[in-house]
Design a protein around this motif. Sequence first.
Motif, PDB file in Angstrom:
ATOM      1  N   LEU A  49     -52.377  -6.927  45.067  1.00 14.06           N
ATOM      2  CA  LEU A  49     -51.489  -7.561  44.085  1.00 14.06           C
ATOM      3  C   LEU A  49     -50.037  -7.531  44.561  1.00 14.06           C
ATOM      4  O   LEU A  49     -49.298  -8.498  44.365  1.00 14.06           O
ATOM      5  CB  LEU A  49     -51.627  -6.893  42.719  1.00 14.06           C
ATOM      6  N   THR A  50     -49.643  -6.442  45.194  1.00 18.08           N
ATOM      7  CA  THR A  50     -48.287  -6.355  45.748  1.00 18.08           C
ATOM      8  C   THR A  50     -48.087  -7.429  46.810  1.00 18.08           C
ATOM      9  O   THR A  50     -47.050  -8.102  46.829  1.00 18.08           O
ATOM     10  CB  THR A  50     -48.047  -4.950  46.349  1.00 18.08           C
ATOM     11  N   ILE A  51     -49.070  -7.608  47.675  1.00 17.88           N
ATOM     12  CA  ILE A  51     -48.979  -8.643  48.713  1.00 17.88           C
ATOM     13  C   ILE A  51     -48.898 -10.033  48.077  1.00 17.88           C
ATOM     14  O   ILE A  51     -48.087 -10.867  48.500  1.00 17.88           O
ATOM     15  CB  ILE A  51     -50.161  -8.547  49.700  1.00 17.88           C
ATOM     16  N   ILE A  52     -49.696 -10.272  47.049  1.00 16.21           N
ATOM     17  CA  ILE A  52     -49.686 -11.580  46.384  1.00 16.21           C
ATOM     18  C   ILE A  52     -48.319 -11.855  45.764  1.00 16.21           C
ATOM     19  O   ILE A  52     -47.781 -12.959  45.885  1.00 16.21           O
ATOM     20  CB  ILE A  52     -50.823 -11.673  45.344  1.00 16.21           C
ATOM     21  N   VAL A  53     -47.743 -10.858  45.111  1.00 14.97           N
ATOM     22  CA  VAL A  53     -46.406 -11.024  44.514  1.00 14.97           C
ATOM     23  C   VAL A  53     -45.376 -11.317  45.601  1.00 14.97           C
ATOM     24  O   VAL A  53     -44.543 -12.225  45.459  1.00 14.97           O
ATOM     25  CB  VAL A  53     -46.009  -9.781  43.685  1.00 14.97           C
ATOM     26  N   LEU A  54     -45.433 -10.568  46.707  1.00 22.68           N
ATOM     27  CA  LEU A  54     -44.498 -10.811  47.813  1.00 22.68           C
ATOM     28  C   LEU A  54     -44.727 -12.177  48.444  1.00 22.68           C
ATOM     29  O   LEU A  54     -43.773 -12.848  48.851  1.00 22.68           O
ATOM     30  CB  LEU A  54     -44.617  -9.709  48.867  1.00 22.68           C
ATOM     31  N   LEU A  55     -45.978 -12.617  48.524  1.00 24.86           N
ATOM     32  CA  LEU A  55     -46.283 -13.935  49.079  1.00 24.86           C
ATOM     33  C   LEU A  55     -45.708 -15.043  48.211  1.00 24.86           C
ATOM     34  O   LEU A  55     -45.031 -15.948  48.711  1.00 24.86           O
ATOM     35  CB  LEU A  55     -47.796 -14.105  49.238  1.00 24.86           C
ATOM     36  N   ILE A  56     -45.948 -14.961  46.924  1.00 22.27           N
ATOM     37  CA  ILE A  56     -45.431 -15.990  46.010  1.00 22.27           C
ATOM     38  C   ILE A  56     -43.901 -15.981  46.018  1.00 22.27           C
ATOM     39  O   ILE A  56     -43.269 -17.034  46.125  1.00 22.27           O
ATOM     40  CB  ILE A  56     -45.994 -15.783  44.587  1.00 22.27           C
ATOM     41  N   GLY A  57     -43.319 -14.792  45.932  1.00 23.69           N
ATOM     42  CA  GLY A  57     -41.856 -14.700  46.007  1.00 23.69           C
ATOM     43  C   GLY A  57     -41.343 -15.181  47.348  1.00 23.69           C
ATOM     44  O   GLY A  57     -40.307 -15.862  47.425  1.00 23.69           O
ATOM     45  N   GLY A  58     -42.066 -14.849  48.411  1.00 22.99           N
ATOM     46  CA  GLY A  58     -41.667 -15.254  49.755  1.00 22.99           C
ATOM     47  C   GLY A  58     -41.698 -16.763  49.950  1.00 22.99           C
ATOM     48  O   GLY A  58     -40.860 -17.314  50.665  1.00 22.99           O
ATOM     49  N   ILE A  59     -42.675 -17.431  49.332  1.00 22.45           N
ATOM     50  CA  ILE A  59     -42.731 -18.897  49.430  1.00 22.45           C
ATOM     51  C   ILE A  59     -41.451 -19.485  48.847  1.00 22.45           C
ATOM     52  O   ILE A  59     -40.810 -20.350  49.452  1.00 22.45           O
ATOM     53  CB  ILE A  59     -43.987 -19.453  48.725  1.00 22.45           C
ATOM     54  N   TYR A  60     -41.072 -19.002  47.676  1.00 20.17           N
ATOM     55  CA  TYR A  60     -39.833 -19.482  47.049  1.00 20.17           C
ATOM     56  C   TYR A  60     -38.608 -19.112  47.884  1.00 20.17           C
ATOM     57  O   TYR A  60     -37.781 -19.958  48.219  1.00 20.17           O
ATOM     58  CB  TYR A  60     -39.697 -18.932  45.629  1.00 20.17           C
ATOM     59  N   LEU A  61     -38.490 -17.819  48.213  1.00 17.82           N
ATOM     60  CA  LEU A  61     -37.292 -17.334  48.914  1.00 17.82           C
ATOM     61  C   LEU A  61     -37.119 -17.979  50.287  1.00 17.82           C
ATOM     62  O   LEU A  61     -36.013 -18.385  50.651  1.00 17.82           O
ATOM     63  CB  LEU A  61     -37.350 -15.815  49.074  1.00 17.82           C
ATOM     64  N   SER A  62     -38.193 -18.079  51.048  1.00 12.52           N
ATOM     65  CA  SER A  62     -38.069 -18.654  52.396  1.00 12.52           C
ATOM     66  C   SER A  62     -37.759 -20.142  52.331  1.00 12.52           C
ATOM     67  O   SER A  62     -36.979 -20.650  53.141  1.00 12.52           O
ATOM     68  CB  SER A  62     -39.325 -18.384  53.225  1.00 12.52           C
ATOM     69  N   GLY A  63     -38.355 -20.839  51.371  1.00 12.12           N
ATOM     70  CA  GLY A  63     -38.042 -22.267  51.213  1.00 12.12           C
ATOM     71  C   GLY A  63     -36.586 -22.498  50.843  1.00 12.12           C
ATOM     72  O   GLY A  63     -35.912 -23.364  51.405  1.00 12.12           O
ATOM     73  N   ARG A  64     -36.092 -21.699  49.888  1.00 11.86           N
ATOM     74  CA  ARG A  64     -34.679 -21.821  49.486  1.00 11.86           C
ATOM     75  C   ARG A  64     -33.751 -21.416  50.618  1.00 11.86           C
ATOM     76  O   ARG A  64     -32.747 -22.058  50.886  1.00 11.86           O
ATOM     77  CB  ARG A  64     -34.397 -20.944  48.258  1.00 11.86           C
ATOM     78  N   ALA A  65     -34.085 -20.320  51.317  1.00 17.22           N
ATOM     79  CA  ALA A  65     -33.236 -19.845  52.412  1.00 17.22           C
ATOM     80  C   ALA A  65     -33.186 -20.887  53.530  1.00 17.22           C
ATOM     81  O   ALA A  65     -32.125 -21.114  54.113  1.00 17.22           O
ATOM     82  CB  ALA A  65     -33.742 -18.510  52.945  1.00 17.22           C
TER      83      ALA A  65
END
Length: 154
Positions: A49-65
């Motif tokens: 679940l921690t990985i899934i949360v980081l993955l979903i957040g990472g999709i947003y963060l990396s796209g915005r960055a």
Amino acid sequence: MSRQDKLIVLLASWFGAGRLPLAPGTWGSLAVLPLWWLLQPLSILKYSLTIIVLLIGGIYLSGRAETLLKQHDAPVIVIDEVVGQLIALAGCPRNVFFMLMSLALFRLFDIVKPFPAGLINTRLTGGLGIMLDDVVAGLYAWLVLTALIRFMIP
């Protein structure tokens, strides 16, 4: 850049690890090790679940960055390495040898980008493309590491 934009880049760079010289992906992979050390005792469900949360957040963060930095998959963005390395370390015992083996395997698969990672890297854009090729590299590293652990630890 606004404060929010700076925070997005800070998180996408895993608190600045992606700004370190020469090999930002490797620095990002190394910088996640303290988090793994804390997460390692969790159940596989909580770890996943921690990985899934980081993955979903990472999709947003990396796209915005990527948009903010005006560079496709900018080297400073290492949240993808964080997720990939955590996948590679899933179930790994607290053992320096296996931890370093996981790091080496993940970096190898992340750089070589075996199928379908290379295809994902070239065909998908934005945060999804940035993150998913590292998920594949993490899965490959996990498979090899799991086999090694089973072979070496009776």
